[in-house]
Design an enzyme around this catalytic site. Structure first.
Site, PDB file in Angstrom:
ATOM      1  N   HIS A  17      32.804  43.715  33.996  1.00  0.00           N
ATOM      2  CA  HIS A  17      32.371  43.582  32.592  1.00  0.00           C
ATOM      3  C   HIS A  17      31.436  42.384  32.432  1.00  0.00           C
ATOM      4  O   HIS A  17      30.411  42.458  31.762  1.00  0.00           O
ATOM      5  CB  HIS A  17      33.580  43.340  31.671  1.00  0.00           C
ATOM      6  CG  HIS A  17      34.555  44.470  31.569  1.00  0.00           C
ATOM      7  ND1 HIS A  17      35.920  44.284  31.715  1.00  0.00           N
ATOM      8  CD2 HIS A  17      34.393  45.800  31.308  1.00  0.00           C
ATOM      9  CE1 HIS A  17      36.541  45.443  31.539  1.00  0.00           C
ATOM     10  NE2 HIS A  17      35.647  46.383  31.304  1.00  0.00           N
ATOM     11  N   LYS A  41      45.288  53.862  24.292  1.00  0.00           N
ATOM     12  CA  LYS A  41      45.667  53.640  25.687  1.00  0.00           C
ATOM     13  C   LYS A  41      46.915  52.785  25.881  1.00  0.00           C
ATOM     14  O   LYS A  41      47.286  52.525  27.006  1.00  0.00           O
ATOM     15  CB  LYS A  41      44.521  52.962  26.416  1.00  0.00           C
ATOM     16  CG  LYS A  41      43.277  53.822  26.574  1.00  0.00           C
ATOM     17  CD  LYS A  41      42.225  53.036  27.309  1.00  0.00           C
ATOM     18  CE  LYS A  41      40.978  53.840  27.571  1.00  0.00           C
ATOM     19  NZ  LYS A  41      39.914  52.987  28.121  1.00  0.00           N
ATOM     20  N   ARG A  90      29.329  53.094  36.407  1.00  0.00           N
ATOM     21  CA  ARG A  90      29.725  52.830  37.787  1.00  0.00           C
ATOM     22  C   ARG A  90      29.438  54.011  38.686  1.00  0.00           C
ATOM     23  O   ARG A  90      28.749  53.917  39.665  1.00  0.00           O
ATOM     24  CB  ARG A  90      31.209  52.465  37.858  1.00  0.00           C
ATOM     25  CG  ARG A  90      31.505  51.103  37.316  1.00  0.00           C
ATOM     26  CD  ARG A  90      32.940  50.989  36.858  1.00  0.00           C
ATOM     27  NE  ARG A  90      33.178  51.795  35.679  1.00  0.00           N
ATOM     28  CZ  ARG A  90      34.331  51.844  35.027  1.00  0.00           C
ATOM     29  NH1 ARG A  90      35.352  51.159  35.466  1.00  0.00           N
ATOM     30  NH2 ARG A  90      34.450  52.573  33.948  1.00  0.00           N
ATOM     31  N   SER A 128      39.895  48.020  34.861  1.00  0.00           N
ATOM     32  CA  SER A 128      41.040  47.237  34.380  1.00  0.00           C
ATOM     33  C   SER A 128      42.368  47.819  34.850  1.00  0.00           C
ATOM     34  O   SER A 128      43.323  47.086  35.125  1.00  0.00           O
ATOM     35  CB  SER A 128      41.027  47.175  32.844  1.00  0.00           C
ATOM     36  OG  SER A 128      39.866  46.520  32.400  1.00  0.00           O
TER      37      SER A 128
END
Ligand code: ADP
Length: 159
Positions: A17, A41, A90, A128
């Site tokens: 990040h 989440k 990504r 994460s």
């Protein structure tokens, strides 16, 4: 003033990040991290914890600020006088979701540009969830997260 927002969950912020934020911040007057409040989440860190970890991790970069948001990202962008949204890409697997989101955001507000950046290759596999899993199982992620995040993860999982 040219301002860009960087929306996400950031549960917690990691070096991938930060890599994107630092490079995008060089292209704009202000980059604002905006932390999603209403995530489905079930985050490990609450919003205040996520905000303060971002602040501490980026306090060496002058033109980065941090806030929270609920609702639509494009509405937040407009109301905060931002002209663009930055997102990290990504893998090809990120592309499909990001593409759909960018198209919808363009429909909702064509004045807000969606921009994408790839991180340095050393962060390409980082997310994460994996960081949390490794620490939870006793591994060391200090190469991938700022030291304040490392400490916060260790204290969450130490009971
Ligand atoms: P989400 O927004 O999907 O809840 P995050 O908060 O983790 O997930 O991510 C916020 C933004 O940061 C997204 O654009 C995501 O693609 C990007 N990002 C996450 N991990 C990386 C990484 N390792 N390298 C570059 N960008 C990343």
């Amino acid at each position: 003033m040219r301002k860009i927002i960087y929306p996400g969950t950031f549960d917690p912020i990691h070096n991938g990040h930060i890599d994107i934020a630092m490079r995008a911040a060089k292209l704009f007057d202000v980059l604002e991290f905006v932390v999603a409040v209403n995530v489905e989440k079930d985050p490990l860190f609450n919003v205040d914890e996520r905000l303060s970890l971002i602040k501490e991790s980026t306090n060496h970069i002058e033109n980065i600020s941090v806030s929270r948001f609920t609702g639509l990202v494009v509405d937040y962008a407009k109301n905060s006088d931002s002209i663009a949204i930055i997102r990290g890409l990504r893998h090809v697997s990120d592309f499909e979701f990001e593409f759909q989101m960018a198209m919808m955001n363009f429909y909702l507000n064509p004045d807000i540009a969606s921009l994408f950046m790839m991180p340095d290759e050393k962060y390409i596999h980082l997310n994460s969830t994996i960081v949390k899993d490794v620490v939870k199982n006793g591994g060391n992620v200090s190469a991938f997260v700022p030291s304040c995040v490392n400490d916060a993860l260790l204290s969450k999982y130490s009971g």
